[in-house]
Write an enzyme that holds these catalytic residues in place. Sequence first.
Site, PDB file in Angstrom:
ATOM      1  CG  ASP A  49       0.662 -11.310 -18.434  1.00 58.36           C
ATOM      2  OD1 ASP A  49       0.320 -11.412 -19.752  1.00 58.36           O
ATOM      3  OD2 ASP A  49       0.843 -11.996 -17.482  1.00 58.36           O
ATOM      4  CB  SER A  50       1.701 -10.504 -24.120  1.00 58.82           C
ATOM      5  OG  SER A  50       0.757  -9.963 -24.341  1.00 58.82           O
ATOM      6  CG  ASP A  88      -3.433  -9.817 -18.922  1.00 58.45           C
ATOM      7  OD1 ASP A  88      -4.520 -10.204 -18.848  1.00 58.45           O
ATOM      8  OD2 ASP A  88      -2.440 -10.335 -19.685  1.00 58.45           O
ATOM      9  CE  LYS A 118      -6.145 -11.952 -20.494  1.00 55.66           C
ATOM     10  NZ  LYS A 118      -5.153 -12.702 -19.959  1.00 55.66           N
ATOM     11  CD  GLU A 120      -1.787 -16.045 -17.099  1.00 51.38           C
ATOM     12  OE1 GLU A 120      -1.228 -16.856 -16.479  1.00 51.38           O
ATOM     13  OE2 GLU A 120      -1.384 -15.192 -18.067  1.00 51.38           O
ATOM     14  CD  GLU A 183      -2.451 -18.269 -23.980  1.00 51.67           C
ATOM     15  OE1 GLU A 183      -2.547 -17.268 -22.971  1.00 51.67           O
ATOM     16  OE2 GLU A 183      -1.256 -18.163 -24.454  1.00 51.67           O
TER      17      GLU A 183
HETATM   18  N1  MHF Z   1       4.263 -12.265 -28.445  1.00 51.66           N
HETATM   19  C1  MHF Z   1       3.630 -13.350 -27.909  1.00 51.66           C
HETATM   20  N2  MHF Z   1       2.454 -13.934 -28.238  1.00 51.66           N
HETATM   21  C2  MHF Z   1       1.678 -14.851 -27.466  1.00 51.66           C
HETATM   22  O1  MHF Z   1       0.667 -15.461 -27.981  1.00 51.66           O
HETATM   23  C3  MHF Z   1       2.116 -15.007 -26.100  1.00 51.66           C
HETATM   24  C4  MHF Z   1       3.328 -14.351 -25.565  1.00 51.66           C
HETATM   25  N3  MHF Z   1       3.845 -13.483 -26.561  1.00 51.66           N
HETATM   26  N4  MHF Z   1       3.678 -14.509 -24.258  1.00 51.66           N
HETATM   27  C5  MHF Z   1       2.964 -15.153 -23.226  1.00 51.66           C
HETATM   28  C6  MHF Z   1       2.299 -16.430 -23.914  1.00 51.66           C
HETATM   29  C7  MHF Z   1       3.007 -17.451 -24.548  1.00 51.66           C
HETATM   30  N5  MHF Z   1       2.178 -18.087 -25.642  1.00 51.66           N
HETATM   31  C8  MHF Z   1       2.862 -19.186 -26.424  1.00 51.66           C
HETATM   32  C9  MHF Z   1       4.145 -19.446 -26.701  1.00 51.66           C
HETATM   33  C10 MHF Z   1       4.281 -20.461 -27.465  1.00 51.66           C
HETATM   34  C11 MHF Z   1       3.457 -21.227 -27.922  1.00 51.66           C
HETATM   35  C12 MHF Z   1       3.993 -22.497 -28.661  1.00 51.66           C
HETATM   36  O2  MHF Z   1       5.027 -22.699 -29.105  1.00 51.66           O
HETATM   37  N6  MHF Z   1       2.978 -23.620 -29.194  1.00 51.66           N
HETATM   38  C13 MHF Z   1       2.947 -24.663 -29.978  1.00 51.66           C
HETATM   39  C14 MHF Z   1       2.355 -25.850 -29.152  1.00 51.66           C
HETATM   40  C15 MHF Z   1       3.147 -26.837 -28.699  1.00 51.66           C
HETATM   41  C16 MHF Z   1       2.630 -28.246 -28.279  1.00 51.66           C
HETATM   42  O3  MHF Z   1       1.801 -28.628 -29.279  1.00 51.66           O
HETATM   43  O4  MHF Z   1       2.179 -28.114 -27.108  1.00 51.66           O
HETATM   44  C17 MHF Z   1       2.698 -24.294 -31.177  1.00 51.66           C
HETATM   45  O5  MHF Z   1       3.057 -24.862 -32.139  1.00 51.66           O
HETATM   46  O6  MHF Z   1       1.845 -23.582 -31.485  1.00 51.66           O
HETATM   47  C18 MHF Z   1       2.183 -21.203 -27.544  1.00 51.66           C
HETATM   48  C19 MHF Z   1       1.709 -19.921 -26.849  1.00 51.66           C
HETATM   49  C20 MHF Z   1       1.257 -17.194 -25.875  1.00 51.66           C
HETATM   50  N7  MHF Z   1       1.660 -16.033 -25.245  1.00 51.66           N
HETATM   51  C1  KIV Z   2      -2.674 -13.388 -25.257  1.00 50.49           C
HETATM   52  C2  KIV Z   2      -3.614 -12.779 -24.242  1.00 50.49           C
HETATM   53  C3  KIV Z   2      -4.724 -13.464 -23.745  1.00 50.49           C
HETATM   54  C4  KIV Z   2      -2.791 -12.254 -23.002  1.00 50.49           C
HETATM   55  O1  KIV Z   2      -3.011 -12.594 -21.893  1.00 50.49           O
HETATM   56  C5  KIV Z   2      -1.442 -11.433 -23.017  1.00 50.49           C
HETATM   57  O2  KIV Z   2      -1.579 -10.872 -24.222  1.00 50.49           O
HETATM   58  O3  KIV Z   2      -0.972 -11.295 -22.173  1.00 50.49           O
HETATM   59 MG    MG Z   3      -1.603 -12.098 -20.475  1.00 50.88          MG
END
Ligand code: MHF
Ligand code: KIV
Ligand code: MG
Length: 266
Positions: A49-50, A88, A118, A120, A183
């Site tokens: 669902d990304s 998803d 999948k 959540e 995740e």
């Molecule tokens: N293109 C894309 N990639 C992804 O991995 C993803 C999506 N979309 N959409 C749904 C979720 C959102 N995701 C995310 C979005 C932002 C962070 C992020 O900014 N993380 C910070 C950590 C912040 C903390 O320390 O708590 C980092 O610096 O990595 C992580 C996962 C993973 N998923």
């Molecule tokens: C990042 C993966 C695990 C996901 O759930 C997605 O792409 O939607």
């Molecule tokens: Mg997903």
Amino acid sequence: MAIDDRPVTILDFDAWKKQSRKISVLTAYDYATARWLDAAGIDCLLVGDSLGTAVQGRETTLGVTLDQIVYHAEMVARAAKRAFVVADLPFLSYQASRSQAIRSAGRILKETRCQAVKLEGGRRTAAAIRAVVDAEIPVMAHVGLTPQSVRKLGGYKVQRQADAIRADAQAVVEAGAFAIVLECVPAAIAATITAEVPVPTIGIGAGVDCDGQVLVVHDMLGLIEGFRPRFARRYAEIGEAVQQATARYIADVRSGEFPVEAESFR
Ligand SMILES: Nc1nc(=O)c2c([nH]1)NC[C@@H]1CN(c3ccc(C(=O)N[C@@H](CCC(=O)O)C(=O)O)cc3)CN21
Ligand SMILES: CC(C)C(=O)C(=O)O
Ligand SMILES: [Mg+2]
């Protein structure tokens, strides 16, 4: 057909965990991309669902619909000759009731060639997972940072409640999940869970000790501007390549260098 070319089945996930053979997973949303990833030998394709963030350009995954997932999952699963394909279930397609979860998951298996869905959530989703598995539909679970919970979590943050995440992982295993996405959890928590559960863990921002890894293909290929969480290693700069190719095309059209006679009919 060589042994490594036979289609992946759900049984391989168990075997790979026992063999410590790491599992490679990427997302895919369209036929052409899925063909290339499958040809490269990816073990599992996830129609995530990304879709909402990677393809639709939204801030969250919340607006993605089951119809949209079915549309994309049909193309991806048709493209996969070897990879195991998982779709998803999007927000609000399984949370309302066990019946809703079975019907949504059932649509994926009836209308696409996907082999699993999948969902959540951990303890609070376990009843839905059990219901779907009882309908003979394989379920991959997803705990830790669950992006469909972004409004409740207050953002995409690393999840650090070790005991709660471990309890979630145990609950989805007891409910019948065949694998678990972990995740954005600290590496030590992911390592503990990986050692505790009998099914493979697939990490994203979950350290080096998971049984497999998953990335969003747009992140891995450098197709998204700006979004660079620390776990999203870039293996190519395809966005840059697309921009440069497009700039050359525009220049050639303007200068009259494209097309030439050999590219014309007479
Ligand atoms: N293109 C894309 N990639 C992804 O991995 C993803 C999506 N979309 N959409 C749904 C979720 C959102 N995701 C995310 C979005 C932002 C962070 C992020 O900014 N993380 C910070 C950590 C912040 C903390 O320390 O708590 C980092 O610096 O990595 C992580 C996962 C993973 N998923
Ligand atoms: C990042 C993966 C695990 C996901 O759930 C997605 O792409 O939607
Ligand atoms: Mg997903």
